[in-house]
Scaffold this active site. Sequence first.
Site, PDB file in Angstrom:
ATOM      1  N   HIS A 200     -11.750  27.723 -12.449  1.00  0.00           N
ATOM      2  CA  HIS A 200     -11.836  26.286 -12.126  1.00  0.00           C
ATOM      3  C   HIS A 200     -13.185  25.969 -11.485  1.00  0.00           C
ATOM      4  CE1 HIS A 200      -7.772  25.110 -12.992  1.00  0.00           C
ATOM      5  NE2 HIS A 200      -7.223  25.924 -12.115  1.00  0.00           N
TER       6      HIS A 200
ATOM      7  N   THR B  85       3.263  -0.557   9.127  1.00  0.00           N
ATOM      8  CA  THR B  85       4.094  -0.867  10.285  1.00  0.00           C
ATOM      9  C   THR B  85       3.231  -1.061  11.526  1.00  0.00           C
ATOM     10  OG1 THR B  85       5.713   0.589   9.287  1.00  0.00           O
ATOM     11  CG2 THR B  85       6.140  -0.125  11.525  1.00  0.00           C
TER      12      THR B  85
ATOM     13  N   THR C 270       0.127   4.449   5.396  1.00  0.00           N
ATOM     14  CA  THR C 270      -1.221   3.935   5.592  1.00  0.00           C
ATOM     15  C   THR C 270      -1.311   2.998   6.785  1.00  0.00           C
ATOM     16  OG1 THR C 270      -0.662   2.351   3.873  1.00  0.00           O
ATOM     17  CG2 THR C 270      -2.109   4.152   3.264  1.00  0.00           C
TER      18      THR C 270
ATOM     19  N   GLY D  53       0.825  -1.199   0.000  1.00  0.00           N
ATOM     20  CA  GLY D  53       0.000   0.000   0.000  1.00  0.00           C
ATOM     21  C   GLY D  53       0.853   1.239   0.000  1.00  0.00           C
ATOM     22  N   PRO D  54       0.216   2.391  -0.208  1.00  0.00           N
ATOM     23  CA  PRO D  54       0.965   3.653  -0.256  1.00  0.00           C
ATOM     24  C   PRO D  54       1.636   3.958   1.075  1.00  0.00           C
ATOM     25  CG  PRO D  54      -1.343   3.958  -0.881  1.00  0.00           C
ATOM     26  CD  PRO D  54      -1.221   2.581  -0.368  1.00  0.00           C
TER      27      PRO D  54
ATOM     28  N   GLU E 137      -8.709  30.919 -10.246  1.00  0.00           N
ATOM     29  CA  GLU E 137      -9.303  29.943  -9.322  1.00  0.00           C
ATOM     30  C   GLU E 137     -10.820  29.868  -9.480  1.00  0.00           C
ATOM     31  OE1 GLU E 137      -7.581  27.827  -7.701  1.00  0.00           O
ATOM     32  OE2 GLU E 137      -5.667  28.776  -8.158  1.00  0.00           O
TER      33      GLU E 137
HETATM   34  P1  ADP Z   1       3.559   2.770   6.762  1.00  0.00           P
HETATM   35  O1  ADP Z   1       4.367   1.714   7.437  1.00  0.00           O
HETATM   36  O2  ADP Z   1       2.388   2.225   5.996  1.00  0.00           O
HETATM   37  O3  ADP Z   1       4.346   3.727   5.921  1.00  0.00           O
HETATM   38  P2  ADP Z   1       3.105   3.599   9.451  1.00  0.00           P
HETATM   39  O4  ADP Z   1       2.503   2.378  10.000  1.00  0.00           O
HETATM   40  O5  ADP Z   1       4.523   3.845   9.774  1.00  0.00           O
HETATM   41  O6  ADP Z   1       2.879   3.680   7.881  1.00  0.00           O
HETATM   42  O7  ADP Z   1       2.221   4.837   9.905  1.00  0.00           O
HETATM   43  C1  ADP Z   1       2.761   6.087  10.196  1.00  0.00           C
HETATM   44  C2  ADP Z   1       1.908   6.827  11.179  1.00  0.00           C
HETATM   45  O8  ADP Z   1       0.669   7.202  10.606  1.00  0.00           O
HETATM   46  C3  ADP Z   1       1.552   5.989  12.379  1.00  0.00           C
HETATM   47  O9  ADP Z   1       2.500   6.131  13.377  1.00  0.00           O
HETATM   48  C4  ADP Z   1       0.203   6.553  12.804  1.00  0.00           C
HETATM   49  O10 ADP Z   1       0.366   7.648  13.674  1.00  0.00           O
HETATM   50  C5  ADP Z   1      -0.399   7.055  11.524  1.00  0.00           C
HETATM   51  N1  ADP Z   1      -1.375   6.124  10.940  1.00  0.00           N
HETATM   52  C6  ADP Z   1      -1.300   5.571   9.721  1.00  0.00           C
HETATM   53  N2  ADP Z   1      -2.361   4.776   9.487  1.00  0.00           N
HETATM   54  C7  ADP Z   1      -3.134   4.814  10.588  1.00  0.00           C
HETATM   55  C8  ADP Z   1      -4.360   4.191  10.960  1.00  0.00           C
HETATM   56  N3  ADP Z   1      -5.012   3.369  10.125  1.00  0.00           N
HETATM   57  N4  ADP Z   1      -4.858   4.455  12.185  1.00  0.00           N
HETATM   58  C9  ADP Z   1      -4.203   5.285  13.020  1.00  0.00           C
HETATM   59  N5  ADP Z   1      -3.053   5.885  12.727  1.00  0.00           N
HETATM   60  C10 ADP Z   1      -2.492   5.679  11.526  1.00  0.00           C
HETATM   61 ZN    ZN Z   2      -5.236  26.249 -11.854  1.00  0.00          ZN
END
Ligand code: ADP
Ligand code: ZN
Length: 605
Positions: free
Chosen positions: A432, A214, A211, A207-208, A429
């Site tokens: 648009h 981790t 999200t 995923g992006p 603007e």
């Molecule tokens: P990734 O590993 O997908 O790049 P992380 O898990 O490191 O993203 O997320 C980074 C931060 O974004 C987390 O520490 C949290 O604070 C926030 N975050 C991201 N997704 C969520 C979620 N679904 N619910 C709550 N917090 C989130």
């Molecule tokens: Zn424009």
Amino acid sequence: MNEVKKPRKPLIYYYTIVLIAIILFNFLAMPLISGARVKEVDYGTFITMTQNKEVGKVEIQAQENQIVFTDKDEKQVYKTGMVDDPDLTQRLYDSGAKFSGEIIEQMSPLLNIFLTWILPILIFVGIGQFMYKKLMEKAGGPNSMAFGLGKSNAKVYVKSSEGIKFSDVAGEDEAKESLAEIVDYLHDPSKYKEVGASMPKGILLVGPPGTGKTMLAKAVAGEANVSFFSMSGSEFVEMFVGMGAAKVRDLFKQAKEKAPCIVFIDEIDAIGKKREGNIGGNDEREQTLNQLLTEMDGFEENSGVIILAATNRPESLDPALTRPGRFDRRVPVELPDLKGREEILRVHAKKVKASQNIDFGKIARMASGASGAELANIVNEAALRAVRNGRKTVTQEDLEESIEVVIAGYQKKNAILTDKEKMIVSYHEIGHALVAAKQSHSAPVQKITIVPRTSGALGYTMQVDEGNHYLMSKEEIENKIATYTGGRAAEEIIFGSVTTGASNDIEQATKLARAMITRYGMSDDFGMVALETVNNQYLGGDASLVCSAETQTLIDKQVVELIKKEYEKAKKILTENRSKLDKLAQFLYEKETITGEEFMEILEA
Ligand code: ADP
Ligand code: ZN
């Protein structure tokens, strides 16, 4: 979280240290110790002692230009420099001294062995132990790289009570559902063994960025109450060939000892990229990848070690990595939808002091397309803004302003637009927005501001689409392109000249138009033929053409035609609504901000 107890150092470290210690000791310390037993005297004393028959043994060391001798009891050793003395031998003979070649070695053999071998070992082992302990304390954990090269420095956590749980991860219900099975398995593997079902060894979270991949991995470990090893793919790739592979080996060794456990490899694409046959490829990376594959094959199913890996470019992974038996399950972790965004906002708002009457739904709608990490950032920015303004709680306004900060950058305090520029930006603007509003399918604007942003944008239009859109019709895309061209169209109608302000619009419009033709099969000439492949679905989604040069020329022609057509449409809409355009632009010019409601009021008046 608690640290797991230290892994043992290989014996070879101790052997090496001891050997070095002995050599050093013999070179540096021994001469001092033996030196203490030797008393240096002048030649006169030596002569006197010979004359008094007080010399026991004597040794002439011509090479060192010195004479070593003892007293009668052979207890004390003396040393003196050599002087040109032809009668020396005769005199010594007369004194009854014994000529000998081993005075220095004459100390007790046991003491000698003790001093040369045992004492240095004891001293240095002691120092070694002491330093090892100190270093370990300082490095904060036994897995640090204090002595060892090629040790994995995976961070290990065990069974912490304060660990992340699924409830901390808002939204992402589908991902949580597929991971719940893993948790269940880790709780009670026997249930699965009985039926003969085996868990996948590896699960890929795709995923992006931002999200919550981790977070989800940590939550699995937290829910299952097992150890969590985490390491980033880039940490494996070291300067020296073979070291990454050693780290992989070490990581798996540790993990097997700690089973059941979760091993999390972030950014696995750093090591798992497709291997290529070209010469001079990245040896280190390939070796590391091969080792990872070997390790994954090596441990048995149901051993209790589950590997989670995260990536935002799944298409670049080596097919060997994703084949059954390795990372054969893929869990998509997508950008949150409206409901997900609202939940994430609520989770993070709990961590700050927010006022009671915040409309999270509205904020979530405004922040369409934001990732979890961005939403967390928005809440934090809002809290910072509250502090800056000397307030104790975060308000709705703080949140709304911080969306713009996170998405468009800070307001630029000292950027001064000339009057003419401000007027042009206002018309641009509104152009648009008006084109968007007049086409039934386009979403209404939420807010337009013409306060310059640090990101470089001079104006900023926040569009709001209610609910989620999964499919877009051909008309909707065409309308969207028309909306992108609306800014430039307004400039041309009003001022008769055009500016550089439309560069981003042009880029977006072109991207959409091209995608319509090459990917969505929305052109009459080509039909449903894929003319492009997407390279990075989760990172911008750039595409590369897969067609002949002639076709490319045709595509380019069609893109130009399509955008021209939509530009004309936008111009038509704006000329037909010229009076509204003027009124709205004047309003924006004066107030610098116009909300969706104000906009609709003027439009419908
Ligand atoms: P990734 O590993 O997908 O790049 P992380 O898990 O490191 O993203 O997320 C980074 C931060 O974004 C987390 O520490 C949290 O604070 C926030 N975050 C991201 N997704 C969520 C979620 N679904 N619910 C709550 N917090 C989130
Ligand atoms: Zn424009």
